[in-house]
Design a protein around this motif. Sequence first.
Motif, PDB file in Angstrom:
ATOM      1  N   ALA A 262       0.833  -1.211   0.000  1.00  0.00           N
ATOM      2  CA  ALA A 262       0.000   0.000   0.000  1.00  0.00           C
ATOM      3  C   ALA A 262       0.865   1.258   0.000  1.00  0.00           C
ATOM      4  O   ALA A 262       0.634   2.190  -0.779  1.00  0.00           O
ATOM      5  CB  ALA A 262      -0.918  -0.013   1.220  1.00  0.00           C
TER       6      ALA A 262
ATOM      7  N   ASN B 299      -7.854   0.002   7.585  1.00  0.00           N
ATOM      8  CA  ASN B 299      -8.935  -0.846   7.079  1.00  0.00           C
ATOM      9  C   ASN B 299      -9.858  -0.010   6.200  1.00  0.00           C
ATOM     10  O   ASN B 299      -9.769   1.230   6.151  1.00  0.00           O
ATOM     11  CB  ASN B 299      -9.697  -1.565   8.205  1.00  0.00           C
ATOM     12  CG  ASN B 299     -10.673  -0.670   8.941  1.00  0.00           C
ATOM     13  OD1 ASN B 299     -10.571   0.553   8.909  1.00  0.00           O
ATOM     14  ND2 ASN B 299     -11.638  -1.283   9.613  1.00  0.00           N
ATOM     15  N   ASP B 300     -10.746  -0.692   5.495  1.00  0.00           N
ATOM     16  CA  ASP B 300     -11.594  -0.012   4.513  1.00  0.00           C
ATOM     17  C   ASP B 300     -12.671   0.845   5.158  1.00  0.00           C
ATOM     18  O   ASP B 300     -13.065   1.879   4.609  1.00  0.00           O
ATOM     19  CB  ASP B 300     -12.254  -1.048   3.597  1.00  0.00           C
ATOM     20  CG  ASP B 300     -11.259  -1.756   2.694  1.00  0.00           C
ATOM     21  OD1 ASP B 300     -10.110  -1.284   2.595  1.00  0.00           O
ATOM     22  OD2 ASP B 300     -11.636  -2.775   2.089  1.00  0.00           O
TER      23      ASP B 300
ATOM     24  N   GLY C 179      -7.005   1.549   1.311  1.00  0.00           N
ATOM     25  CA  GLY C 179      -7.530   0.859   2.490  1.00  0.00           C
ATOM     26  C   GLY C 179      -6.878  -0.495   2.691  1.00  0.00           C
ATOM     27  O   GLY C 179      -5.827  -0.793   2.108  1.00  0.00           O
TER      28      GLY C 179
ATOM     29  N   ASN D 209     -10.259  -5.136   1.563  1.00  0.00           N
ATOM     30  CA  ASN D 209     -11.056  -5.364   0.355  1.00  0.00           C
ATOM     31  C   ASN D 209     -12.439  -5.901   0.721  1.00  0.00           C
ATOM     32  O   ASN D 209     -12.851  -6.977   0.295  1.00  0.00           O
ATOM     33  CB  ASN D 209     -10.347  -6.318  -0.616  1.00  0.00           C
ATOM     34  CG  ASN D 209     -10.967  -6.274  -2.004  1.00  0.00           C
ATOM     35  OD1 ASN D 209     -11.604  -5.298  -2.391  1.00  0.00           O
ATOM     36  ND2 ASN D 209     -10.802  -7.358  -2.765  1.00  0.00           N
TER      37      ASN D 209
ATOM     38  N   ALA E  67     -16.086  -2.363  -1.295  1.00  0.00           N
ATOM     39  CA  ALA E  67     -14.978  -1.446  -1.583  1.00  0.00           C
ATOM     40  C   ALA E  67     -15.046  -0.907  -3.007  1.00  0.00           C
ATOM     41  O   ALA E  67     -14.681   0.246  -3.258  1.00  0.00           O
ATOM     42  CB  ALA E  67     -13.640  -2.140  -1.343  1.00  0.00           C
TER      43      ALA E  67
ATOM     44  N   THR F 120      -7.233  -0.959  -2.406  1.00  0.00           N
ATOM     45  CA  THR F 120      -7.131  -1.587  -1.085  1.00  0.00           C
ATOM     46  C   THR F 120      -6.255  -2.834  -1.135  1.00  0.00           C
ATOM     47  O   THR F 120      -5.845  -3.280  -2.216  1.00  0.00           O
ATOM     48  CB  THR F 120      -8.535  -1.932  -0.556  1.00  0.00           C
ATOM     49  OG1 THR F 120      -8.452  -2.426   0.775  1.00  0.00           O
ATOM     50  CG2 THR F 120      -9.202  -2.988  -1.423  1.00  0.00           C
TER      51      THR F 120
END
Length: 341
Positions: A178, A253-254, A279, A282, A286, A295
């Motif tokens: 990420a 987190n998402d 994020g 997933n 999302a 994500t």
Amino acid sequence: MPPLNTPQVGRRVSMADVAAHAGVSSQTVSRVSNDASNVSGPTRDKVLQSMRDLGYRPNSAARALKRGHFRTLGIIAFTMTTYGNVRTIDAIAQAAADVGYATTLLPVRTPTQRSVHRAFGRLEELAADAVIVIMETNLRDSDHLVLPPGVPVVIVDADHGAGTYGIDADQVAGARKATEHLLGLGHNTVWHIAGPLVSHAARRREEAWRASLELAGRTVPPVVRGDWTARSGYEAGLRLPADTECTAVFCANDQMALGLYRALRQAGRRVPEDVSVVGFDNIGDADAFDPPLTTIDQDFEELGRECVEEVMEQLRDPATPSRRPVVRTRLVVRESTAAPV
């Protein structure tokens, strides 16, 4: 008078009833019930038809006692409010069903050594053959979980002690992907909305984010912390710099990423034109975010399969060496990330 070879109403149908109805011995019925191979096809069909006609149900408890196992796995979960834990529990239950095992779930609301041992005792009463512990946070009264002897156990999402069977998603690789994705787009640095300090997963994601920035020689911004909820992501977003200093954010987190979307929109900042957002997890929705969220995907199905495979190995051979498989994570690029303008 009831028909010949038919048990009286209200009485449980026995193996002897089936034997009399089919015209075979009780031993033959037992072989069919246990799926033994030394029964001819026509005889097996006749016995099975008698079982259906009489409504016979094998005494699974007696069979389990005879075999020494109950084909049930226990799941101890510290929390069932997070997306990751819910998906993990579902994946374990599905994987267990695939190998003919049922699952019994026991939540532990206060993560202490005593409460976990109480849950183990309860699962023993419920005749669980093995236990999977989803241990997202530290115990409040101990650094490591002391496991009761003689019980096959797998621990998910924890800082495992020596000699334990532990499984986790590759949190470090996911957070690194990420961060590197955002840096690779040309952002000078990446801000981070972290999960709660008590969470093992949150700490590993935060540490990997920090290490990635340091390795790239970039400034490490101060961590803004949430509690996994969309509301906390919104509140954290309000604490981020409101100018062009902050152009990229990695959320742990998402759900927190969704809250961040709202805070950015309220501040008049666009995703991804002004701020790119990544994020983790997933979640199913999302790709329905506005814009669809980039994500880190965790393979929860593989995690569930690994958990069940581990306890099956221990049940087959208690001397199986402990191992700690890591389930892959992957970057899913969508429309919430772009090069800085």
